[in-house]
Design an enzyme around this catalytic site. Structure first.
Site, PDB file in Angstrom:
ATOM      1  N   HIS A   1     -12.390   3.840  -0.585  1.00 26.02           N
ATOM      2  CA  HIS A   1     -13.720   3.814   0.012  1.00 26.02           C
ATOM      3  C   HIS A   1     -13.863   4.967   0.994  1.00 26.02           C
ATOM      4  O   HIS A   1     -12.903   5.353   1.662  1.00 26.02           O
ATOM      5  CB  HIS A   1     -13.954   2.482   0.725  1.00 26.02           C
ATOM      6  CG  HIS A   1     -14.141   1.345  -0.220  1.00 26.02           C
ATOM      7  ND1 HIS A   1     -15.347   1.038  -0.783  1.00 26.02           N
ATOM      8  CD2 HIS A   1     -13.258   0.446  -0.723  1.00 26.02           C
ATOM      9  CE1 HIS A   1     -15.212  -0.007  -1.580  1.00 26.02           C
ATOM     10  NE2 HIS A   1     -13.941  -0.386  -1.570  1.00 26.02           N
TER      11      HIS A   1
ATOM     12  N   THR B   1       2.052   9.895  -1.150  1.00 26.88           N
ATOM     13  CA  THR B   1       0.769  10.290  -0.570  1.00 26.88           C
ATOM     14  C   THR B   1       0.324  11.676  -1.019  1.00 26.88           C
ATOM     15  O   THR B   1      -0.811  12.062  -0.786  1.00 26.88           O
ATOM     16  CB  THR B   1       0.845  10.275   0.965  1.00 26.88           C
ATOM     17  OG1 THR B   1       1.848  11.203   1.384  1.00 26.88           O
ATOM     18  CG2 THR B   1       1.187   8.879   1.481  1.00 26.88           C
ATOM     19  N   LYS B   2       1.250  12.447  -1.634  1.00 24.55           N
ATOM     20  CA  LYS B   2       0.917  13.790  -2.113  1.00 24.55           C
ATOM     21  C   LYS B   2       1.701  14.055  -3.391  1.00 24.55           C
ATOM     22  O   LYS B   2       2.626  13.321  -3.740  1.00 24.55           O
ATOM     23  CB  LYS B   2       1.194  14.851  -1.055  1.00 24.55           C
ATOM     24  CG  LYS B   2       2.623  14.907  -0.588  1.00 24.55           C
ATOM     25  CD  LYS B   2       2.773  15.901   0.558  1.00 24.55           C
ATOM     26  CE  LYS B   2       4.227  15.931   1.003  1.00 24.55           C
ATOM     27  NZ  LYS B   2       4.441  16.830   2.105  1.00 24.55           N
TER      28      LYS B   2
END
Length: 178
Positions: free
Chosen positions: A99, A151-152
């Site tokens: 979101h 996360t990457k």
């Protein structure tokens, strides 16, 4: 208790509704697939019991041939590609959306949802209870350790672990850049 007939019926139902559905696919008990018409499932795929695959009416989920998905896994697979011979540990999860959180005066769950493609390249292995966050690519032959939070992007042939996941070593050295 599962039966041969139950396994056959699960394959028949998914074959009828998926965009493509390969030969030799095995589907465990309690597997739930939302929007199966957006799924392309390759040959010899295994999907473990109680796995939840959440597609999207306008999305695309590709599960390449010879991929093994452990039980109790969760896939937000609105835009997901798992290439061939991917290993997916039990309980591992992938999130392919988030979101915006804007505007600030609205509850987060009422803000726009942004789909970010997730890709796991061939021969990669995702450890037990690992989590892949929206928009990441896990490289060819890479290993994501148990419980890691990615996360990457993960480089080809890298081994990553931890929260957040960081490279701890190489499976083989990357090719030199010219």
């Amino acid at each position: 208790m599962d039966s041969g007939e139950g396994a056959r019926l699960r394959r028949v139902l998914l074959r009828a509704v998926c965009k493509t559905f390969g030969n030799g696919v095995r589907i465990g008990l309690g597997v739930l697939v939302l929007h199966p018409h957006t799924f392309e499932i390759g040959d010899a795929v295994f999907i473990g019991a109680q796995t939840y695959l959440q597609g999207r009416h306008d999305g695309q989920c590709v599960i390449g041939p010879h991929t093994w998905i452990g039980p109790q896994s969760y896939f937000d697979c609105r835009s997901l590609t798992l290439e061939e011979y991917v290993g997916w540990g039990p309980g591992a999860k992938v999130l392919g959306s988030e979101h915006t959180g804007e505007p600030i005066d609205k509850p987060i769950i009422q803000t726009d949802l942004v789909i970010k493609p997730v890709r796991v390249k061939k021969w990669a292995d995702i450890g037990v209870n690992a989590v892949l966050l929206p928009g990441v690519t896990v490289g060819e032959g890479a290993i994501v350790g148990a419980g890691a939070v990615v996360t990457k992007d993960v480089a080809d042939w890298a081994i990553v672990a931890g929260v957040p996941a960081k490279r701890i070593k190489w499976r083989k050295e990357p090719a030199a850049k010219a």
